[in-house]
Design a protein around this motif. Sequence first.
Motif, PDB file in Angstrom:
ATOM      1  N   TYR A  61       0.148   5.375   3.926  1.00  0.00           N
ATOM      2  CA  TYR A  61       0.660   4.450   2.542  1.00  0.00           C
ATOM      3  C   TYR A  61       0.024   4.449   1.528  1.00  0.00           C
ATOM      4  CZ  TYR A  61       0.826   1.373   7.328  1.00  0.00           C
ATOM      5  OH  TYR A  61       1.162   1.470   8.619  1.00  0.00           O
ATOM      6  N   GLY A  87       6.031  -2.882   6.124  1.00  0.00           N
ATOM      7  CA  GLY A  87       5.211  -3.687   4.196  1.00  0.00           C
ATOM      8  C   GLY A  87       3.923  -4.611   6.029  1.00  0.00           C
ATOM      9  N   MET A 102       1.784  -1.722   7.396  1.00  0.00           N
ATOM     10  CA  MET A 102       0.620  -2.007   5.899  1.00  0.00           C
ATOM     11  C   MET A 102      -0.271  -3.407   6.165  1.00  0.00           C
ATOM     12  SD  MET A 102       1.449  -1.230   1.665  1.00  0.00           S
ATOM     13  CE  MET A 102       3.189   0.014   3.086  1.00  0.00           C
ATOM     14  N   SER A 148       0.771   2.288  -1.026  1.00  0.00           N
ATOM     15  CA  SER A 148       0.148   0.725  -0.732  1.00  0.00           C
ATOM     16  C   SER A 148      -0.378  -0.184  -2.489  1.00  0.00           C
ATOM     17  CB  SER A 148      -0.154   0.384   0.304  1.00  0.00           C
ATOM     18  OG  SER A 148      -0.993  -1.004   0.454  1.00  0.00           O
TER      19      SER A 148
END
Length: 267
Positions: free
Chosen positions: A195, A162, A165, A198
């Motif tokens: 990703y 995360g 990202m 995402s």
Amino acid sequence: MNKSSIYTVILLAVSLLAGCNKYEKILKGSDFDAKYKVAMESYEKGDYDRAVQFFENLTMYYRGRDKAENVSWYYAQSLFKTKDYTNAGYQFKSFVRLFPYSTHVEEALFRSAYCKYLESPAYSLDQTLTKEAMSDFELYLEKYPSSNHIPEINGYLDEMRGKLMKKDYEIAYGYYKIEAYHAAYVSFGNFISNYPESASKEDAMFYMIKAGYELAINSQESKVEERLRQVIADFERFAALVTNPKYKSELQDIYNKSRNILAKISK
């Protein structure tokens, strides 16, 4: 403060000083068995700072001797307990290398990765350590696929992914903001590939197409057609995935403009 209290404080101070002098004498001396005893006692009592001092002092002496494994293991553990995660991680990794058949190897490998995770900085900073922690955890999972640590490691990996990202999205958007459209286009494309799960994927698709369009219309004449065709291809690839009405409207407008320019070029 009455006289009794003063005497008590003085006695405590003298006692502490004597104790410190005693430990200092042992630490500077050549009785390594005594040092080892103090190191272990300090660790068991939770005096990890003192334990670190003594285990560090013992490391070279016991290398290749019977207590070497214990000294190395408890030195790393003591560093970990004092929250010196950088040195603890290094010592845990050294332990794995020096004692590959130890019963502590699995835990040492986990701890070396965990120390890097604990040192992993906020997403806005350099993420080299985060990537190293992820790599080390993945290596651990390959070696110990039935480990009890798997659920927590998966949580750590999700958390660090995360961070990466968020960092990668902000880098791509930063390029877009300064009108570095080629870098923005490539960075958003990489973000979408890396990703796909995402929540920012739709934003990334939007800015990728916008960056591609700006890149195309500001390119040398010889490259305009090729880049506009890429904008159209990107639009057709992502159009069904975009749900934001504002994005759909703007992207449709870019698509129409791109087709109109291509039509003029063809004539």
